[in-house]
Write an enzyme that holds these catalytic residues in place. Structure first.
Site, mmCIF file in Angstrom:
data_model
loop_
_atom_site.group_PDB
_atom_site.id
_atom_site.type_symbol
_atom_site.label_atom_id
_atom_site.label_comp_id
_atom_site.label_asym_id
_atom_site.label_seq_id
_atom_site.Cartn_x
_atom_site.Cartn_y
_atom_site.Cartn_z
ATOM 1 N N CYS A 87 0.821 -1.223 0.000
ATOM 2 C CA CYS A 87 0.000 0.000 0.000
ATOM 3 C C CYS A 87 0.850 1.268 0.000
ATOM 4 O O CYS A 87 0.338 2.360 -0.249
ATOM 5 C CB CYS A 87 -0.932 0.003 1.208
ATOM 6 S SG CYS A 87 -2.102 -1.350 1.191
ATOM 7 N N HIS A 225 -3.334 7.570 2.557
ATOM 8 C CA HIS A 225 -3.696 6.214 2.149
ATOM 9 C C HIS A 225 -5.075 5.910 2.738
ATOM 10 O O HIS A 225 -5.380 6.270 3.870
ATOM 11 C CB HIS A 225 -2.655 5.220 2.668
ATOM 12 C CG HIS A 225 -3.045 3.795 2.435
ATOM 13 N ND1 HIS A 225 -3.528 3.350 1.216
ATOM 14 C CD2 HIS A 225 -3.034 2.714 3.250
ATOM 15 C CE1 HIS A 225 -3.784 2.060 1.307
ATOM 16 N NE2 HIS A 225 -3.510 1.645 2.532
ATOM 17 N N ASN A 255 -10.146 0.147 0.248
ATOM 18 C CA ASN A 255 -8.685 0.243 0.254
ATOM 19 C C ASN A 255 -8.157 -0.278 -1.085
ATOM 20 O O ASN A 255 -8.203 -1.473 -1.345
ATOM 21 C CB ASN A 255 -8.142 -0.592 1.424
ATOM 22 C CG ASN A 255 -6.630 -0.526 1.534
ATOM 23 O OD1 ASN A 255 -5.946 -0.082 0.620
ATOM 24 N ND2 ASN A 255 -6.107 -0.985 2.656
HETATM 25 O O1 UT7 Z 1 -3.627 -0.892 3.800
HETATM 26 C C1 UT7 Z 1 -2.711 -1.553 4.614
HETATM 27 C C2 UT7 Z 1 -2.880 -1.197 6.026
HETATM 28 N N1 UT7 Z 1 -4.135 -1.694 6.507
HETATM 29 C C3 UT7 Z 1 -4.688 -1.128 7.538
HETATM 30 O O2 UT7 Z 1 -4.180 -0.154 8.029
HETATM 31 C C4 UT7 Z 1 -5.923 -1.761 8.114
HETATM 32 C C5 UT7 Z 1 -5.840 -1.731 9.605
HETATM 33 N N2 UT7 Z 1 -6.895 -2.400 10.292
HETATM 34 C C6 UT7 Z 1 -8.193 -2.045 10.291
HETATM 35 O O3 UT7 Z 1 -8.604 -1.201 9.521
HETATM 36 C C7 UT7 Z 1 -9.125 -2.646 11.297
HETATM 37 O O4 UT7 Z 1 -8.344 -3.348 12.261
HETATM 38 C C8 UT7 Z 1 -10.204 -3.613 10.717
HETATM 39 C C9 UT7 Z 1 -11.240 -2.798 9.964
HETATM 40 C C10 UT7 Z 1 -9.537 -4.611 9.795
HETATM 41 C C11 UT7 Z 1 -10.895 -4.333 11.843
HETATM 42 O O5 UT7 Z 1 -11.477 -3.395 12.762
HETATM 43 P P1 UT7 Z 1 -11.200 -3.535 14.344
HETATM 44 O O6 UT7 Z 1 -11.986 -2.492 14.992
HETATM 45 O O7 UT7 Z 1 -9.715 -3.536 14.540
HETATM 46 O O8 UT7 Z 1 -11.844 -4.925 14.667
HETATM 47 P P2 UT7 Z 1 -11.147 -6.213 15.332
HETATM 48 O O9 UT7 Z 1 -10.221 -6.862 14.365
HETATM 49 O O10 UT7 Z 1 -10.639 -5.845 16.684
HETATM 50 O O11 UT7 Z 1 -12.415 -7.144 15.518
HETATM 51 C C12 UT7 Z 1 -13.477 -6.789 16.416
HETATM 52 C C13 UT7 Z 1 -14.552 -7.854 16.312
HETATM 53 C C14 UT7 Z 1 -14.004 -9.271 16.435
HETATM 54 O O12 UT7 Z 1 -14.946 -10.056 17.128
HETATM 55 P P3 UT7 Z 1 -14.784 -10.351 18.702
HETATM 56 O O13 UT7 Z 1 -13.466 -11.037 18.844
HETATM 57 O O14 UT7 Z 1 -14.808 -9.009 19.380
HETATM 58 O O15 UT7 Z 1 -15.970 -11.194 18.998
HETATM 59 C C15 UT7 Z 1 -13.921 -9.745 15.000
HETATM 60 O O16 UT7 Z 1 -14.014 -11.132 14.888
HETATM 61 O O17 UT7 Z 1 -15.177 -7.781 15.024
HETATM 62 C C16 UT7 Z 1 -15.150 -9.083 14.406
HETATM 63 N N3 UT7 Z 1 -15.070 -8.893 12.958
HETATM 64 C C17 UT7 Z 1 -16.157 -8.692 12.203
HETATM 65 N N4 UT7 Z 1 -17.459 -8.630 12.509
HETATM 66 C C18 UT7 Z 1 -18.334 -8.389 11.492
HETATM 67 C C19 UT7 Z 1 -13.976 -8.875 12.173
HETATM 68 N N5 UT7 Z 1 -14.324 -8.644 10.895
HETATM 69 C C20 UT7 Z 1 -15.680 -8.540 10.887
HETATM 70 C C21 UT7 Z 1 -16.626 -8.308 9.871
HETATM 71 N N6 UT7 Z 1 -17.933 -8.240 10.227
HETATM 72 N N7 UT7 Z 1 -16.278 -8.131 8.575
#
Ligand code: UT7
Length: 298
Positions: A87, A225, A255
């Site tokens: 990215c 980005h 993204n």
């Molecule tokens: O471009 C390269 C660089 N990339 C980035 O910078 C991306 C960085 N990361 C992010 O943007 C975020 O971490 C995400 C959008 C990928 C995820 O958001 P988050 O707020 O960090 O969520 P999380 O990974 O902490 O997950 C929270 C909860 C989890 O469930 P539990 O463990 O709390 O029960 C996940 O399993 O959300 C769950 N989850 C989802 N739920 C519904 C993960 N993906 C999904 C989904 N729909 N698509």
């Protein structure tokens, strides 16, 4: 899969994405963006000395996507190569182009950022498949008496490579007996990547400003980005920028990896928000980890 529009919008800011059709390869999309950049710059293909394509979605190891774009546009005998910095590819390509111009190797460099990572995600993985869109953006950097690039910062943290990874499909001697060639999908430990991205981008934008000897209030626009709206707003807050001074495209594009910064730049310019003479801070962060920023006077 188990997800919802509400979760996606609240956690990422993404409402829509664009998905490339099978014929819309990196070279195909990159050529379209590059043709528009040439038109906007008022330049003929014959004026381009070098083509740098930032991508990790090319169809071939070689010929490079840059060579394919040069061929499609009729750019004769340019320096042409791809840059693989995920990215952050556009920031790395921008820096190379800037230095090629500074040292007199080129007068005009066509920089293309293109990716189609929606196709690199497993359609069973809700942590990645909801994030990535496909697209291409391009710009032309040209020699000038007026300084246009005021500072550039590039860096990496290779020790974090396992948090965001896209393996090549295995082949030949890499396959164990009986092993099949699947599972080469994008993997991301989203939450960890998120935390690192926020911290690293906060220092990156400060350091880039410092390198140019500028303060936040001299900035007109942040062109970030487009990975997550929460990361973008955190970076804007660090710079004390109002969100009206931030170009956001991820709501409609998701993204798009190496394409995200040039797509945002293009949108900001075509909407008439970014004007000649404005100071822009471009920044990107991706798998490796790799990151880069450029302070640009448009
Ligand atoms: O471009 C390269 C660089 N990339 C980035 O910078 C991306 C960085 N990361 C992010 O943007 C975020 O971490 C995400 C959008 C990928 C995820 O958001 P988050 O707020 O960090 O969520 P999380 O990974 O902490 O997950 C929270 C909860 C989890 O469930 P539990 O463990 O709390 O029960 C996940 O399993 O959300 C769950 N989850 C989802 N739920 C519904 C993960 N993906 C999904 C989904 N729909 N698509």
């Amino acid at each position: 899969m188990e997800t919802s529009d509400t979760w996606i919008v609240e956690r990422t800011g993404i409402h829509e994405r664009r998905i490339a059709a099978p014929y819309e390869t990196a070279a195909f999309m990159g050529t379209k963006a590059a043709a528009q950049a040439l038109e906007a710059a008022g330049l003929e293909p014959s004026s381009i000395d070098a083509v740098i394509c930032a991508t990790t979605s090319g169809q071939n190891a070689f010929p490079s996507t840059a060579c394919e774009i040069a061929l499609a546009l009729g750019i004769k005998a340019p320096i042409a190569f791809d840059v693989a910095a995920a990215c952050a590819g556009f920031s790395y390509a921008y820096s190379l182009a800037h230095n090629m111009i500074l040292c007199g190797q080129a007068q005009h460099v066509l920089i293309v950022g293109v990716d189609s990572l929606s196709h690199a995600c497993a359609n069973t993985d809700r942590t990645t498949i909801i994030l990535f869109g496909d697209g291409a953006g391009a710009c032309v950097l040209g020699a000038s008496e007026e300084p246009g690039t005021l500072a550039i910062k590039l860096s990496s943290d290779p020790s974090r490579g396992d948090l965001l990874k896209l393996p090549f499909p295995k082949r030949g001697q890499d396959l164990a007996p009986g092993e099949t060639n699947d599972g080469a999908y994008l993997y991301m430990k989203g939450n960890d990547v998120f935390k690192h991205a926020v911290t690293i981008l906060a220092s990156l934008v400060k350091d880039t400003l410092q390198e140019a000897g500028m303060s936040e209030d001299e900035l007109d626009f942040l062109v970030p980005h487009q990975a997550n709206l929460r990361i973008i707003t955190a970076t804007a807050r660090k710079l004390k920028l109002d969100m009206s001074q931030v170009i956001v495209t991820l709501d409609k594009q998701g993204n798009t990896s190496a394409a995200s910064v040039p797509l945002a730049l293009d949108e900001g310019i075509r909407q008439g928000r970014i004007q000649r003479g404005h100071n822009l801070l471009l920044e990107s962060f991706g798998g490796g980890f790799v990151w880069g920023g450029a302070l640009v006077r448009y």
